[in-house]
Each structure stands twice: as C-alpha cells, then as structure tokens.
Scaffold this motif. Structure first.
Motif, PDB file in Angstrom:
ATOM      1  N   LEU A 168      18.313  54.706-109.994  1.00  0.00           N
ATOM      2  CA  LEU A 168      17.039  54.056-109.695  1.00  0.00           C
ATOM      3  C   LEU A 168      16.670  53.048-110.778  1.00  0.00           C
ATOM      4  CD1 LEU A 168      14.926  57.103-108.438  1.00  0.00           C
ATOM      5  CD2 LEU A 168      15.481  55.073-107.099  1.00  0.00           C
ATOM      6  N   ALA A 169      16.859  53.441-112.043  1.00  0.00           N
ATOM      7  CA  ALA A 169      16.508  52.557-113.155  1.00  0.00           C
ATOM      8  C   ALA A 169      17.355  51.290-113.136  1.00  0.00           C
ATOM      9  CB  ALA A 169      16.692  53.294-114.484  1.00  0.00           C
ATOM     10  N   ARG A 170      18.642  51.427-112.856  1.00  0.00           N
ATOM     11  CA  ARG A 170      19.506  50.243-112.818  1.00  0.00           C
ATOM     12  C   ARG A 170      19.076  49.286-111.710  1.00  0.00           C
ATOM     13  NH1 ARG A 170      25.476  53.073-113.827  1.00  0.00           N
ATOM     14  NH2 ARG A 170      25.314  53.172-116.116  1.00  0.00           N
ATOM     15  N   ALA A 171      18.707  49.840-110.567  1.00  0.00           N
ATOM     16  CA  ALA A 171      18.248  48.984-109.469  1.00  0.00           C
ATOM     17  C   ALA A 171      16.943  48.283-109.848  1.00  0.00           C
ATOM     18  CB  ALA A 171      18.058  49.818-108.200  1.00  0.00           C
ATOM     19  N   TRP A 172      16.040  48.995-110.536  1.00  0.00           N
ATOM     20  CA  TRP A 172      14.775  48.404-110.976  1.00  0.00           C
ATOM     21  C   TRP A 172      15.020  47.276-111.982  1.00  0.00           C
ATOM     22  CZ3 TRP A 172       9.523  48.585-110.170  1.00  0.00           C
ATOM     23  CH2 TRP A 172       8.725  48.043-111.176  1.00  0.00           C
ATOM     24  N   VAL A 173      15.833  47.560-112.996  1.00  0.00           N
ATOM     25  CA  VAL A 173      16.083  46.574-114.052  1.00  0.00           C
ATOM     26  C   VAL A 173      16.758  45.328-113.478  1.00  0.00           C
ATOM     27  CG1 VAL A 173      17.307  46.130-116.222  1.00  0.00           C
ATOM     28  CG2 VAL A 173      16.175  48.329-115.862  1.00  0.00           C
ATOM     29  N   ALA A 174      17.643  45.524-112.511  1.00  0.00           N
ATOM     30  CA  ALA A 174      18.350  44.397-111.897  1.00  0.00           C
ATOM     31  C   ALA A 174      17.474  43.612-110.930  1.00  0.00           C
ATOM     32  CB  ALA A 174      19.594  44.908-111.165  1.00  0.00           C
ATOM     33  N   GLY A 175      16.272  44.102-110.628  1.00  0.00           N
ATOM     34  CA  GLY A 175      15.384  43.410-109.707  1.00  0.00           C
ATOM     35  C   GLY A 175      15.708  43.658-108.251  1.00  0.00           C
ATOM     36  N   GLU A 176      16.567  44.631-107.984  1.00  0.00           N
ATOM     37  CA  GLU A 176      16.947  44.955-106.605  1.00  0.00           C
ATOM     38  C   GLU A 176      15.959  45.923-105.958  1.00  0.00           C
ATOM     39  OE1 GLU A 176      21.484  44.667-108.283  1.00  0.00           O
ATOM     40  OE2 GLU A 176      20.624  46.607-107.695  1.00  0.00           O
ATOM     41  N   LEU A 177      15.159  46.567-106.791  1.00  0.00           N
ATOM     42  CA  LEU A 177      14.152  47.510-106.336  1.00  0.00           C
ATOM     43  C   LEU A 177      12.837  47.144-107.012  1.00  0.00           C
ATOM     44  CD1 LEU A 177      14.527  51.360-106.115  1.00  0.00           C
ATOM     45  CD2 LEU A 177      12.611  50.392-107.375  1.00  0.00           C
ATOM     46  N   ASP A 178      11.752  47.146-106.262  1.00  0.00           N
ATOM     47  CA  ASP A 178      10.462  46.765-106.834  1.00  0.00           C
ATOM     48  C   ASP A 178       9.369  47.606-106.192  1.00  0.00           C
ATOM     49  OD1 ASP A 178       8.636  45.419-108.396  1.00  0.00           O
ATOM     50  OD2 ASP A 178       9.310  43.432-107.793  1.00  0.00           O
ATOM     51  N   ILE A 179       8.164  47.489-106.718  1.00  0.00           N
ATOM     52  CA  ILE A 179       7.005  48.195-106.172  1.00  0.00           C
ATOM     53  C   ILE A 179       5.893  47.191-105.940  1.00  0.00           C
ATOM     54  CG2 ILE A 179       5.140  49.813-106.726  1.00  0.00           C
ATOM     55  CD1 ILE A 179       7.279  51.517-108.179  1.00  0.00           C
ATOM     56  N   GLU A 180       5.332  47.225-104.742  1.00  0.00           N
ATOM     57  CA  GLU A 180       4.138  46.444-104.436  1.00  0.00           C
ATOM     58  C   GLU A 180       2.966  47.409-104.315  1.00  0.00           C
ATOM     59  OE1 GLU A 180       4.482  43.929-101.066  1.00  0.00           O
ATOM     60  OE2 GLU A 180       6.119  42.728-101.918  1.00  0.00           O
ATOM     61  N   GLY A 181       1.841  47.016-104.899  1.00  0.00           N
ATOM     62  CA  GLY A 181       0.695  47.907-104.929  1.00  0.00           C
ATOM     63  C   GLY A 181       0.502  48.440-106.330  1.00  0.00           C
ATOM     64  N   ASP A 182      -0.234  49.519-106.459  1.00  0.00           N
ATOM     65  CA  ASP A 182      -0.544  50.103-107.762  1.00  0.00           C
ATOM     66  C   ASP A 182       0.702  50.758-108.349  1.00  0.00           C
ATOM     67  OD1 ASP A 182      -1.398  52.087-109.759  1.00  0.00           O
ATOM     68  OD2 ASP A 182      -3.420  51.528-109.162  1.00  0.00           O
ATOM     69  N   LEU A 183       1.195  50.206-109.446  1.00  0.00           N
ATOM     70  CA  LEU A 183       2.420  50.724-110.064  1.00  0.00           C
ATOM     71  C   LEU A 183       2.244  52.166-110.520  1.00  0.00           C
ATOM     72  CD1 LEU A 183       5.286  50.309-111.203  1.00  0.00           C
ATOM     73  CD2 LEU A 183       4.225  49.378-113.277  1.00  0.00           C
ATOM     74  N   TYR A 184       1.095  52.473-111.130  1.00  0.00           N
ATOM     75  CA  TYR A 184       0.859  53.837-111.613  1.00  0.00           C
ATOM     76  C   TYR A 184       0.811  54.834-110.458  1.00  0.00           C
ATOM     77  CZ  TYR A 184      -0.415  51.566-116.018  1.00  0.00           C
ATOM     78  OH  TYR A 184      -0.397  50.811-117.170  1.00  0.00           O
ATOM     79  N   GLU A 185       0.142  54.459-109.373  1.00  0.00           N
ATOM     80  CA  GLU A 185       0.075  55.354-108.219  1.00  0.00           C
ATOM     81  C   GLU A 185       1.467  55.605-107.650  1.00  0.00           C
ATOM     82  OE1 GLU A 185      -1.865  55.595-103.694  1.00  0.00           O
ATOM     83  OE2 GLU A 185      -2.178  53.811-104.942  1.00  0.00           O
ATOM     84  N   ALA A 186       2.260  54.543-107.538  1.00  0.00           N
ATOM     85  CA  ALA A 186       3.605  54.693-106.978  1.00  0.00           C
ATOM     86  C   ALA A 186       4.467  55.591-107.857  1.00  0.00           C
ATOM     87  CB  ALA A 186       4.256  53.321-106.837  1.00  0.00           C
ATOM     88  N   LEU A 187       4.422  55.371-109.163  1.00  0.00           N
ATOM     89  CA  LEU A 187       5.228  56.195-110.070  1.00  0.00           C
ATOM     90  C   LEU A 187       4.773  57.648-110.042  1.00  0.00           C
ATOM     91  CD1 LEU A 187       5.567  53.808-113.149  1.00  0.00           C
ATOM     92  CD2 LEU A 187       7.328  54.371-111.466  1.00  0.00           C
ATOM     93  N   ASP A 188       3.478  57.857-109.937  1.00  0.00           N
ATOM     94  CA  ASP A 188       2.956  59.227-109.880  1.00  0.00           C
ATOM     95  C   ASP A 188       3.429  59.930-108.618  1.00  0.00           C
ATOM     96  OD1 ASP A 188       1.559  61.123-111.311  1.00  0.00           O
ATOM     97  OD2 ASP A 188      -0.333  60.735-110.302  1.00  0.00           O
ATOM     98  N   LEU A 189       3.390  59.221-107.487  1.00  0.00           N
ATOM     99  CA  LEU A 189       3.848  59.811-106.232  1.00  0.00           C
ATOM    100  C   LEU A 189       5.342  60.124-106.271  1.00  0.00           C
ATOM    101  CD1 LEU A 189       1.908  57.526-103.729  1.00  0.00           C
ATOM    102  CD2 LEU A 189       1.482  59.958-104.126  1.00  0.00           C
TER     103      LEU A 189
END
Length: 432
Positions: free
Chosen positions: A60-81
């Motif tokens: 998951l982290a590699r996909a995030w760092v590479a920009g292949e995975l992102d979050i729209e909306g509240d970042l804290y809420e998404a990470l908490d969920l």
C-alpha cells in the motif's frame, strides 16, 4: 463495461468479512462504496500489482508513494477507517492480507491478477531505502540512516516545521492553549531548560541537536555553553549559520559527530530530544551508559522520546515496514517502562516523567497543514514521492498519538551525587 471498482469492492468485502467504509474509484472511471465516504483512488492497475507482490502495509505504501493510490476527502478520516479495518483487528486481520497464511487470499489473488494483469512486480519508488548492509546500528550504518531522513533539504524542513525548526513535539501550556506552533515550540524548549535547571556558565550537551534550536535557546536565554552533536551534515551547516546570525558562536559548538565518540565530559546537563528512537533496543544500554559517563555527579538528563505500547508477547513486535523503508530506517520504539529501567540500570535516578502524547498529535497536524498549504513548493524542493511520504507519515502518526497507539514522554533523570543527594527542589505537582 467499466466495473473494476465494483469487482474490487466485492473482493475486499468477501476477504475481510465486512463492508468497506470507503469508496473506491478505479482507473477505468468506475466507483463503488458508501456515498459521502472518503474515496480511495486507484489511478493505475500497478497499485494492485504492488499489493499482489507485497501484500499488506508495504505494498500500500509503495502505491501511495508512487502516486498510483490516493485519497480524496478527509485524509485523517480515511486513514482512521482503514486502520480500523486492516491494522486494529488483531492477528486474524493481518493474516487476512497474507496469502501464505490465508488460503482464501490465494483464490482472491488469482481474481486480482485477472484485474491487474499478470505482470512482474513493479520496482519500488526511488524514495525507498534499500540494500542496507552490515550490522544494524554500527556508526557507519547509523550515519547513512540519519542522512536518508534528515538530509532531504533544509528548505523542505523549514517549510514543514516552520520558523522554529524544531523537529519534535511542541508543548501547548495550559495557560496558553491557543498558542501558535512557534510559541508552543519555544515553550517546549524552555520547559526542557527549566527541567534541566540550567544556569549561566553551565555546560550543556545536546545529543541529536538537529538544526540548533535547543542549543540557541539554552545559550541565549540561560547563558550556558552548549555542545551540539548530529550525524546530519545538512543540519550542522544550517545550525552553524543560525548560530552565527544570533551572535552565539562563542557559546555554541556544533559537531558532526556520533554521540558515542563524545569524550570531553563531564557536562552539567544533557538534552536528548527525539534522538533516542534512532539508538535501537540492543544499543540502548550503551546509550544510557555513555550519557551517564558524560554527566558530572548531580547532573541532569532530559530524555524526550517516542514510546510504543508494550506487546503481550514482546517477541512478536514488528517494526513498521513503511516507517522503516521510507521514513526512519533502523528506528525502533520501546515502551516507556523499558526506557526507565535501562536508565536506572545505568545508574540514573528517574525524577520525573511527563506524558506529552496529545501535544504531539497537535504538532503533527500543524506540520501536515504547513505541508498541504505549500504543496507545490514542497514537491519542487524534494520530489512528488518524498512529499507524499511525509504527508502520509505525519497524518498517520497524528492519528496514532490521538488513539494512544504510541506516546511520547519526557524523562528527567539525574546522576546522583555521593551520599544520594539529588539537587532537585521539592515542589508540588499541579493538576487540573
């Protein structure tokens, strides 16, 4: 028909046995999941291939760092969920994302291959530290690990940390809960100085001195002579420049030096703020012994350190893959009780422990806000991947402090004088 998001949602819910609390938007434009929830955006099939080849957190982290995975909306809420879904459901949930331990996932993996394509594993993003050699926490390896984290550009750190250039949790005093980040960092530095009992003419050793903020505050406000040591060349250069601008070169010396090589004690006081996390559990007794030797009898140590919650089975403790690969290579957290015991075994007497957990959550949210406010500049100063590392790391860390998954503590310890005198005044504790 574009249906990748629907297929992925069904697959994830079957695997985890619970509805997904976030929406998924896939590279084909399809969406699936609860309306109004934060959106997990999969920009490329390659994000799935990373998860297939490295299931769990690192994929998951590699996909995030590479920009292949992102979050729209509240970042804290998404990470908490997502944390509640994947990381806080115990061993069963961890096994659920591991194909060797969970045969059901082998079937799911075949379905994912049908969506993602059976291609070779993508190479990790360049921001990841790889090919580490030699024993952990040798002086050479520690220097490289520190360089990976701290030598990413002083301008970048200035953007994130603000004018104080203090890279540890601030202190929001009860008398001024609405302080700015800079005021709260100043109050933290002053709290450390007061706990150390600094007075004009004393010698202070600042271990892991960073960009010189503690050294400058102690020399300017308390008239002490300061020696600061760091393994970061960029930090040292920045600190020396600041010290010269403050006209304090006669009171402060900054060295690029391992704390294990400091030999010019005794010092009246030692501050170690956010440095001991780099020491490592196997070397922590050596750290405590060295600082004890460098203090004069009656001298004080202020150890400011992040702590993790103890495990029921300590042999099961696992260093966070994302943090180890992208943020703090070879860093280790210990429970505060173990830190206290090790300091006492070295001969120190612990005189005070103050928990600052909520203060660090506030600090991290301020740093994230600084980064997001000046995102295009941050990307230009480092790289898109590095900026994404920092945004994820700081936001996730803020939640970890808020949810009591990790803490941070200031331990005041003394090297007792002969006869047992502490030199610490009797004082009442103040509680709201």
């Amino acid at each position: 028909m574009a249906d990748a998001a629907l297929r992925l949602t069904a697959l994830a819910e079957d695997l985890l046995g619970t509805p997904l609390p976030v929406r998924i938007r896939a590279w084909d434009g399809s969406e699936s999941g609860p309306p109004g929830a934060p959106v997990l955006v999969l920009r490329h099939r390659r994000a799935l291939r990373r998860l297939l080849w490295k299931p769990g957190e690192l994929g998951l982290a590699r996909a995030w760092v590479a920009g292949e995975l992102d979050i729209e909306g509240d970042l804290y809420e998404a990470l908490d969920l997502l944390a509640g879904l994947l990381w806080e459901r115990g061993a069963d949930a961890k096994d659920a994302v591991h194909p060797i331990r969970n045969p059901v996932l082998r079937t799911a993996a075949r379905k994912l291959f049908a969506i993602a394509g059976p291609f070779p594993p993508p190479p990790p993003p360049p921001e990841e530290l790889r090919h580490r050699r030699g024993m952990v926490h040798t002086k050479h390896r520690d220097k490289k690990a520190i360089s990976h984290h701290y030598d990413v550009g002083n301008d970048f750190y200035s953007l994130v940390l603000g004018p104080s250039m203090v890279y540890s949790c601030a202190y929001w005093a009860a008398e001024s809960p609405d302080s700015t980040l800079e005021e709260a960092q100043r109050d933290k530095l002053d709290l450390v100085c007061r706990k150390l009992g600094l007075k004009e003419g004393m010698r202070l050793l600042d271990v892991g001195c960073g960009w010189g903020s503690m050294a400058i505050h102690a020399a300017r406000e308390y008239g002490v002579q300061v020696t600061g040591v760091t393994l970061s060349v960029e930090q040292a250069a920045y600190a020396r420049k600041r010290i010269a601008e403050e006209g304090l070169t006669d009171r402060i010396e900054i060295r690029v030096q391992d704390y294990r090589d400091v030999r010019d004690g005794p010092y009246d006081a030692i501050s170690s703020i956010g440095m001991a996390e780099h020491v490592g559990s196997e070397q922590y007794r050596e750290y405590a012994d060295d600082l004890y030797t460098l203090l004069k009898p009656g001298g004080r140590l202020l150890n400011h350190q992040i702590a993790r919650r103890p495990e029921r089975d300590e042999s099961a403790y696992h260093i966070d893959d994302f943090i180890d690969s992208y943020v703090f290579p070879d860093g280790e957290l210990a429970p505060v009780g173990r830190t206290l015991s090790t300091l006492e075994e070295a001969g120190f007497e612990a005189r005070d422990v103050e928990v600052l957990r909520e203060h660090y959550a506030l600090t991290l949210r301020e740093w994230v806000a600084n980064l997001e406010k000046r995102w295009p500049e941050a990307v230009r100063m480092t790289s898109p991947g590095r900026a994404r590392v920092w945004r994820l790391y700081m936001a996730a860390s803020a939640l970890s402090f808020e949810r009591n998954r990790i803490g941070v503590n200031q331990i005041l310890a003394i090297k007792p004088e002969e006869g047992g005198a502490s030199g610490v005044q009797l004082r009442p504790r103040r509680w709201n």
